[in-house]
Scaffold this active site. Structure first.
Site, PDB file in Angstrom:
ATOM      1  N   TYR A  58       0.849  -1.202   0.000  1.00  0.00           N
ATOM      2  CA  TYR A  58       0.000   0.000   0.000  1.00  0.00           C
ATOM      3  C   TYR A  58       0.875   1.240   0.000  1.00  0.00           C
ATOM      4  O   TYR A  58       1.813   1.323   0.789  1.00  0.00           O
ATOM      5  CB  TYR A  58      -0.905   0.029   1.244  1.00  0.00           C
ATOM      6  CG  TYR A  58      -2.353  -0.112   0.846  1.00  0.00           C
ATOM      7  CD1 TYR A  58      -2.964   0.915   0.118  1.00  0.00           C
ATOM      8  CD2 TYR A  58      -3.081  -1.256   1.133  1.00  0.00           C
ATOM      9  CE1 TYR A  58      -4.279   0.780  -0.299  1.00  0.00           C
ATOM     10  CE2 TYR A  58      -4.390  -1.387   0.712  1.00  0.00           C
ATOM     11  CZ  TYR A  58      -4.983  -0.368  -0.006  1.00  0.00           C
ATOM     12  OH  TYR A  58      -6.269  -0.489  -0.427  1.00  0.00           O
ATOM     13  N   GLU A  60      -0.559   4.746  -0.513  1.00  0.00           N
ATOM     14  CA  GLU A  60      -1.410   5.928  -0.737  1.00  0.00           C
ATOM     15  C   GLU A  60      -0.600   7.193  -0.505  1.00  0.00           C
ATOM     16  O   GLU A  60       0.190   7.272   0.438  1.00  0.00           O
ATOM     17  CB  GLU A  60      -2.605   5.914   0.224  1.00  0.00           C
ATOM     18  CG  GLU A  60      -3.713   4.991  -0.232  1.00  0.00           C
ATOM     19  CD  GLU A  60      -4.911   4.997   0.717  1.00  0.00           C
ATOM     20  OE1 GLU A  60      -4.852   5.668   1.761  1.00  0.00           O
ATOM     21  OE2 GLU A  60      -5.894   4.308   0.399  1.00  0.00           O
ATOM     22  N   ASP A 203      -5.679  14.084 -25.068  1.00  0.00           N
ATOM     23  CA  ASP A 203      -5.685  12.658 -24.722  1.00  0.00           C
ATOM     24  C   ASP A 203      -4.924  11.923 -25.824  1.00  0.00           C
ATOM     25  O   ASP A 203      -5.444  11.726 -26.924  1.00  0.00           O
ATOM     26  CB  ASP A 203      -7.138  12.171 -24.617  1.00  0.00           C
ATOM     27  CG  ASP A 203      -7.223  10.676 -24.279  1.00  0.00           C
ATOM     28  OD1 ASP A 203      -6.183   9.995 -24.307  1.00  0.00           O
ATOM     29  OD2 ASP A 203      -8.343  10.207 -23.996  1.00  0.00           O
ATOM     30  N   THR A 229      -2.764   6.424 -22.128  1.00  0.00           N
ATOM     31  CA  THR A 229      -2.606   5.070 -21.626  1.00  0.00           C
ATOM     32  C   THR A 229      -1.138   4.705 -21.841  1.00  0.00           C
ATOM     33  O   THR A 229      -0.461   5.284 -22.692  1.00  0.00           O
ATOM     34  CB  THR A 229      -3.465   4.051 -22.386  1.00  0.00           C
ATOM     35  OG1 THR A 229      -3.140   4.136 -23.771  1.00  0.00           O
ATOM     36  CG2 THR A 229      -4.948   4.315 -22.205  1.00  0.00           C
ATOM     37  N   LYS A 232      -0.746   1.210 -25.188  1.00  0.00           N
ATOM     38  CA  LYS A 232      -1.040   1.156 -26.635  1.00  0.00           C
ATOM     39  C   LYS A 232       0.289   1.329 -27.384  1.00  0.00           C
ATOM     40  O   LYS A 232       1.162   0.503 -27.192  1.00  0.00           O
ATOM     41  CB  LYS A 232      -2.120   2.183 -26.963  1.00  0.00           C
ATOM     42  CG  LYS A 232      -3.442   1.822 -26.245  1.00  0.00           C
ATOM     43  CD  LYS A 232      -4.569   2.811 -26.480  1.00  0.00           C
ATOM     44  CE  LYS A 232      -5.801   2.395 -25.673  1.00  0.00           C
ATOM     45  NZ  LYS A 232      -6.880   3.395 -25.746  1.00  0.00           N
ATOM     46  N   ARG A 238      -0.532  -2.262 -18.881  1.00  0.00           N
ATOM     47  CA  ARG A 238      -1.834  -1.613 -18.887  1.00  0.00           C
ATOM     48  C   ARG A 238      -1.875  -0.534 -17.802  1.00  0.00           C
ATOM     49  O   ARG A 238      -1.548  -0.800 -16.646  1.00  0.00           O
ATOM     50  CB  ARG A 238      -2.895  -2.670 -18.621  1.00  0.00           C
ATOM     51  CG  ARG A 238      -4.330  -2.208 -18.701  1.00  0.00           C
ATOM     52  CD  ARG A 238      -5.226  -3.406 -18.879  1.00  0.00           C
ATOM     53  NE  ARG A 238      -4.861  -4.059 -20.130  1.00  0.00           N
ATOM     54  CZ  ARG A 238      -5.289  -3.651 -21.329  1.00  0.00           C
ATOM     55  NH1 ARG A 238      -6.143  -2.668 -21.447  1.00  0.00           N
ATOM     56  NH2 ARG A 238      -4.875  -4.266 -22.415  1.00  0.00           N
TER      57      ARG A 238
END
Ligand SMILES: *Cc1c(COP(=O)(O)O)cnc(C)c1O
Length: 412
Positions: A58, A60, A203, A229, A232, A238
């Protein structure tokens, strides 16, 4: 996963069902030519980073400002990913935490427009993305969204964009799309947005790798925020990423965390760091150059043989075929292609008369087959197969050619 077959495998021993599904996917990828424009094959090094033990951690918050202890390694990895991303794109701020492109977009839109804000983006039908204000996406529900299309030549009409922005007065204008094969004039988009007091969000989910390689125009310096992203053309794991200018970056960071997400996927961030390291090497630019050569060649061979290409060609890795002059639909060709071993996707063309599950178009992309080492000679073979399938040849005829191509060009 050949390792599943040849080495001791805790997964296969413990869970044969999942192991055999994954083995099947491995085989599917090895024996299929992926021409889906949004897919690629990341390196074995990226995959190794993504399956590391840091998935358990974790973290955060952001490096040196975490809400959990034991984050020294997470800090090191995230800083490395951010620095490499900034170097790659020439940006001053990078947030590598978004779990996906959609998450990145929603976090950015909420930061810049606020709930119930106004946005302008490209319509899904014209080649935009769901997250650019489509009615059934949260971006269309949380914001008052207006959408621009493309002209009859399949190109963005900046006069239409300007009229829409003048009328709607959005806080955010979005430039970018999912099946747009032409370069985008980010300077012109920024001028329109800024003239009416809006921020520009570019984008670049699709062309990110080409942008990083300097082979298509970059929105850096024009757009206030750039989302993308990482899986691609950028050929990473991903995930999503946001670059922001000095003015927007604080709002972006707090919108991603605590605004939109909890703990970051540290294993994916490790994979992003590896992929950005790969993209900084000269070989990556050569790869992207071949992606472009291949897509131009594909568009040329298809059109010389009578198929119509939306906008008449391509500036990036996407070739959008307009099937309206033929007897087949996008869905027909998609199905035949799968039977031959080609993975392609049906796609609406501008002013498509057919419904979205049928469509009159085919979206092809050259990023994944170029990763396998394809050059223009192999692209010729692919083009002949696509032409044959459109003419109605039996897909079975092509299976062995496709298998030979797959075997001669193994996955990374
Ligand atoms: C693919 C894509 C996205 C979303 O990416 P996901 O990771 O699938 O959520 C966003 N914007 C554009 C333009 C895309 O093409």
């Amino acid at each position: 996963m050949s390792t599943v077959e040849s080495h001791p495998s805790p997964l296969r021993e413990q869970d044969t069902e999942v192991a055999s599904w994954l083995q099947r996917e491995d085989k599917r990828q090895r024996t299929t030519l992926t021409l889906i424009a949004s897919e690629n094959h990341c390196s074995a090094a990226v995959r190794e980073a993504c399956q590391s033990r840091i998935t358990d951690k974790y973290a955060e918050g952001y490096p040196s400002r975490r809400y959990y202890g034991g984050c020294e390694v997470a800090d090191g990895i995230e800083d490395l990913a951010r620095q490499r991303a900034m170097q790659l794109f020439g940006a001053t701020h990078a947030n590598v935490q978004p779990h996906s492109g959609s998450t990145a977009n929603l976090a950015a839109l909420l930061a810049l427009a606020g709930p119930n804000g106004r946005i302008v983006g490209m319509s899904l039908k014209a080649g935009g993305h769901l997250t650019h204000g489509y009615a059934k996406n949260h971006s269309g529900m949380l914001f008052d969204a207006r959408q621009y299309g493309v002209d009859k030549d399949g190109r963005i009409d900046l006069d239409e964009v300007r009229d829409l922005v003048r009328e709607h007065r959005p806080q955010v204008v979005i430039a970018g799309g999912s099946s747009y094969s032409r370069n985008i004039d980010y300077a012109a988009f920024a001028a329109i947005a800024h003239e009416f007091g809006a921020r520009l969000m570019a984008d670049i989910a699709h062309p990110a790798g080409l942008v990083a390689a300097g082979l298509v125009p970059s929105p850096i310096g024009h757009a206030d925020v750039v989302t993308m992203t990482t899986h691609k053309t950028l050929r990473g794991p991903r995930g999503g990423m946001i670059l922001a200018n000095d003015e927007a970056h604080k709002a972006i960071n707090s919108s991603v965390f605590p605004g939109h997400q909890g703990g970051p996927l540290m294993h994916q961030i490790a994979g992003k760091a590896v992929a950005f390291g790969e993209a900084l090497r000269p070989e990556f630019r050569d790869y992207q150059r071949r992606v472009l050569d291949n897509s131009r060649h594909l568009a040329q061979v298809l059109s010389q043989n009578g198929l119509s290409i939306v906008s008449g060609g391509t500036d990036n890795h996407i070739v959008l075929v307009d099937l309206r002059g033929t007897d087949v639909t996008g869905a027909d060709v998609e199905e035949r292609a799968l039977a031959a071993g080609l993975s392609v996707n049906k796609n609406a063309v501008p002013e498509d008369p057919r419904p979205p599950l049928i469509t009159s178009g085919l979206r092809l992309g050259t990023a994944a087959v170029t990763t396998r080492g394809f050059g223009t000679a192999e692209i010729d073979q692919v083009a002949q197969i696509v032409l044959g399938l459109v003419r109605g040849e039996d897909p079975e005829r092509y299976r062995s050619v496709v298998q030979d191509l797959c075997e001669a060009h193994p996955l990374p």
